[in-house]
Design a protein around this motif. Sequence first.
Motif, PDB file in Angstrom:
ATOM      1  N   LYS A 171      32.188   2.550  21.755  1.00 15.10           N
ATOM      2  CA  LYS A 171      32.700   2.384  20.389  1.00 15.10           C
ATOM      3  C   LYS A 171      34.162   1.966  20.352  1.00 15.10           C
ATOM      4  N   ASP A 172      34.935   2.317  21.384  1.00 16.01           N
ATOM      5  CA  ASP A 172      36.350   1.974  21.409  1.00 16.01           C
ATOM      6  C   ASP A 172      36.641   0.742  22.254  1.00 16.01           C
ATOM      7  N   PHE A 173      35.632  -0.037  22.574  1.00 13.94           N
ATOM      8  CA  PHE A 173      35.803  -1.247  23.373  1.00 13.94           C
ATOM      9  C   PHE A 173      36.276  -2.348  22.424  1.00 13.94           C
ATOM     10  N   ALA A 174      37.588  -2.385  22.200  1.00  8.80           N
ATOM     11  CA  ALA A 174      38.145  -3.275  21.179  1.00  8.80           C
ATOM     12  C   ALA A 174      37.890  -4.736  21.494  1.00  8.80           C
ATOM     13  N   PHE A 175      37.971  -5.119  22.760  1.00  8.47           N
ATOM     14  CA  PHE A 175      37.788  -6.527  23.087  1.00  8.47           C
ATOM     15  C   PHE A 175      36.349  -6.983  22.870  1.00  8.47           C
ATOM     16  N   ALA A 176      35.389  -6.107  23.085  1.00  5.17           N
ATOM     17  CA  ALA A 176      34.005  -6.489  22.800  1.00  5.17           C
ATOM     18  C   ALA A 176      33.833  -6.762  21.308  1.00  5.17           C
ATOM     19  N   ARG A 177      34.424  -5.898  20.485  1.00  5.50           N
ATOM     20  CA  ARG A 177      34.357  -6.109  19.038  1.00  5.50           C
ATOM     21  C   ARG A 177      35.087  -7.387  18.635  1.00  5.50           C
ATOM     22  N   ALA A 178      36.231  -7.637  19.282  1.00  6.59           N
ATOM     23  CA  ALA A 178      36.992  -8.849  18.986  1.00  6.59           C
ATOM     24  C   ALA A 178      36.193 -10.095  19.367  1.00  6.59           C
ATOM     25  N   ASN A 179      35.608 -10.078  20.537  1.00 11.60           N
ATOM     26  CA  ASN A 179      34.806 -11.225  20.968  1.00 11.60           C
ATOM     27  C   ASN A 179      33.617 -11.444  20.043  1.00 11.60           C
ATOM     28  N   TYR A 180      33.036 -10.360  19.583  1.00 12.47           N
ATOM     29  CA  TYR A 180      31.925 -10.447  18.627  1.00 12.47           C
ATOM     30  C   TYR A 180      32.377 -11.138  17.345  1.00 12.47           C
ATOM     31  N   ALA A 181      33.554 -10.734  16.843  1.00 11.52           N
ATOM     32  CA  ALA A 181      34.068 -11.341  15.610  1.00 11.52           C
ATOM     33  C   ALA A 181      34.352 -12.824  15.804  1.00 11.52           C
ATOM     34  N   LEU A 182      34.958 -13.187  16.919  1.00 12.52           N
ATOM     35  CA  LEU A 182      35.277 -14.586  17.188  1.00 12.52           C
ATOM     36  C   LEU A 182      34.008 -15.427  17.301  1.00 12.52           C
ATOM     37  N   ALA A 183      32.986 -14.871  17.947  1.00 13.10           N
ATOM     38  CA  ALA A 183      31.729 -15.606  18.095  1.00 13.10           C
ATOM     39  C   ALA A 183      31.032 -15.775  16.753  1.00 13.10           C
ATOM     40  N   LEU A 184      31.109 -14.768  15.890  1.00 12.12           N
ATOM     41  CA  LEU A 184      30.552 -14.917  14.544  1.00 12.12           C
ATOM     42  C   LEU A 184      31.220 -16.073  13.813  1.00 12.12           C
ATOM     43  N   ALA A 193      32.702 -12.476  10.026  1.00 18.05           N
ATOM     44  CA  ALA A 193      33.753 -12.490  11.046  1.00 18.05           C
ATOM     45  C   ALA A 193      35.049 -11.904  10.501  1.00 18.05           C
ATOM     46  N   ILE A 194      35.440 -12.335   9.307  1.00 22.83           N
ATOM     47  CA  ILE A 194      36.680 -11.834   8.705  1.00 22.83           C
ATOM     48  C   ILE A 194      36.577 -10.344   8.422  1.00 22.83           C
ATOM     49  N   ARG A 195      35.419  -9.909   7.958  1.00 16.96           N
ATOM     50  CA  ARG A 195      35.226  -8.481   7.706  1.00 16.96           C
ATOM     51  C   ARG A 195      35.396  -7.674   9.000  1.00 16.96           C
ATOM     52  N   GLU A 196      34.819  -8.177  10.082  1.00 16.91           N
ATOM     53  CA  GLU A 196      34.937  -7.482  11.367  1.00 16.91           C
ATOM     54  C   GLU A 196      36.379  -7.490  11.856  1.00 16.91           C
ATOM     55  N   MET A 197      37.064  -8.627  11.706  1.00 17.61           N
ATOM     56  CA  MET A 197      38.473  -8.702  12.122  1.00 17.61           C
ATOM     57  C   MET A 197      39.323  -7.692  11.356  1.00 17.61           C
ATOM     58  N   ARG A 198      39.108  -7.623  10.060  1.00 16.58           N
ATOM     59  CA  ARG A 198      39.878  -6.668   9.246  1.00 16.58           C
ATOM     60  C   ARG A 198      39.607  -5.231   9.684  1.00 16.58           C
ATOM     61  N   ASN A 199      38.364  -4.923   9.980  1.00 17.03           N
ATOM     62  CA  ASN A 199      38.034  -3.575  10.435  1.00 17.03           C
ATOM     63  C   ASN A 199      38.722  -3.249  11.753  1.00 17.03           C
ATOM     64  N   ARG A 206      47.946  -2.811  16.192  1.00 20.00           N
ATOM     65  CA  ARG A 206      48.789  -3.524  17.151  1.00 20.00           C
ATOM     66  C   ARG A 206      47.976  -4.469  18.047  1.00 20.00           C
ATOM     67  N   PHE A 207      46.792  -4.812  17.633  1.00 19.26           N
ATOM     68  CA  PHE A 207      45.927  -5.700  18.404  1.00 19.26           C
ATOM     69  C   PHE A 207      46.281  -7.147  18.017  1.00 19.26           C
ATOM     70  N   ALA A 208      47.142  -7.768  18.816  1.00 21.18           N
ATOM     71  CA  ALA A 208      47.660  -9.101  18.484  1.00 21.18           C
ATOM     72  C   ALA A 208      46.553 -10.135  18.378  1.00 21.18           C
ATOM     73  N   ASP A 209      45.546 -10.038  19.219  1.00 24.85           N
ATOM     74  CA  ASP A 209      44.467 -11.019  19.232  1.00 24.85           C
ATOM     75  C   ASP A 209      43.791 -11.121  17.879  1.00 24.85           C
ATOM     76  N   MET A 210      43.489  -9.986  17.290  1.00 22.23           N
ATOM     77  CA  MET A 210      42.816  -9.995  16.001  1.00 22.23           C
ATOM     78  C   MET A 210      43.765 -10.312  14.858  1.00 22.23           C
ATOM     79  N   ARG A 211      45.034  -9.966  15.002  1.00 21.44           N
ATOM     80  CA  ARG A 211      46.014 -10.375  13.991  1.00 21.44           C
ATOM     81  C   ARG A 211      46.088 -11.904  13.938  1.00 21.44           C
ATOM     82  N   ALA A 212      46.135 -12.534  15.114  1.00 20.74           N
ATOM     83  CA  ALA A 212      46.223 -13.995  15.160  1.00 20.74           C
ATOM     84  C   ALA A 212      44.941 -14.642  14.657  1.00 20.74           C
ATOM     85  N   ALA A 213      43.798 -14.087  15.047  1.00 20.27           N
ATOM     86  CA  ALA A 213      42.521 -14.635  14.589  1.00 20.27           C
ATOM     87  C   ALA A 213      42.384 -14.500  13.078  1.00 20.27           C
ATOM     88  N   LEU A 214      42.780 -13.350  12.558  1.00 22.52           N
ATOM     89  CA  LEU A 214      42.706 -13.136  11.114  1.00 22.52           C
ATOM     90  C   LEU A 214      43.636 -14.105  10.388  1.00 22.52           C
TER      91      LEU A 214
END
Length: 268
Positions: A171-184, A193-199, A206-214
């Motif tokens: 559940k705390d595997f942030a990069f798996a969730r991030a990759n899921y959002a990017l693939a969506l 995808a945006i909903r997942e990124m916001r979550n 402080r997760f820069a990857d998702m801040r940039a993707a969002l």
Amino acid sequence: MLRNLLSLILMVLVWLGGALPVAAQSQPEVVSVNVEQLSDLREQAFTATNQGNFALAETYWTQILDQMPDSAAVWSNRGNARVSQNKLEEAIADYNKAIELAPDAPDPYLNRGTAWEGLQQWDKAIADYNTVLSLDPNDPAAYNNRGNAEAGKGNWDVAIADYKHAAELAKDFAFARANYALALYQVGQTDDAIREMRNIVRKYPRFADMRAALTAALWVNGQKGEAESNWFAALGLDARYKKIDWVNNVRRWPPAMSAALERFLNLQ
């Protein structure tokens, strides 16, 4: 415990879409004549890894191998240090040796898969991740990494399924969730995808990857104020997202996500 050690440097590495090399457990049955020296070297190797000094970590693992040449764990850990320096073929040689010494241990296969990904040998990477899952069917890192390799082949629906399963297993595997959002986002499921990124950003601000993707997704969506707010936060955390080549070739965002970020950057 050591399996999670490299997660301490995830924000430095983010390499290969969050593909995780894992630190192997030492083999207690292997005993050296100088146990105290080996213990010191091992501690120094992990300290160097945590500090991002992978060349120094490789030196320490090599010194340990001089005394423990039959330790699969040490071969695998030196391979990790080499992968982190992009010395991929040398790393694969280390993982091959680790697999020869411990063919039923999953970690060297997982680690070798990340090296194959770096060489864009997607099928070889997938074969290694499948071996991991045959040994441990609930390994979230193997699912995430296999998703990366499938994405490398353009098999986005398969990648999405792997990312989602990895996130469900850990559940705390942030990069798996991030990759899921990017693939969506890649397959056109923009709202999801945006909903997942916001979550993710809500849980990991402080997760820069998702801040940039969002930033990119919201800008293209016309939500410029929120996009710019996330961009300022992303740059404060990791300025590499200003470099589209890094995003494409190191972080390896999906093409649609990279294109959205490039549109944003070209307007700045």
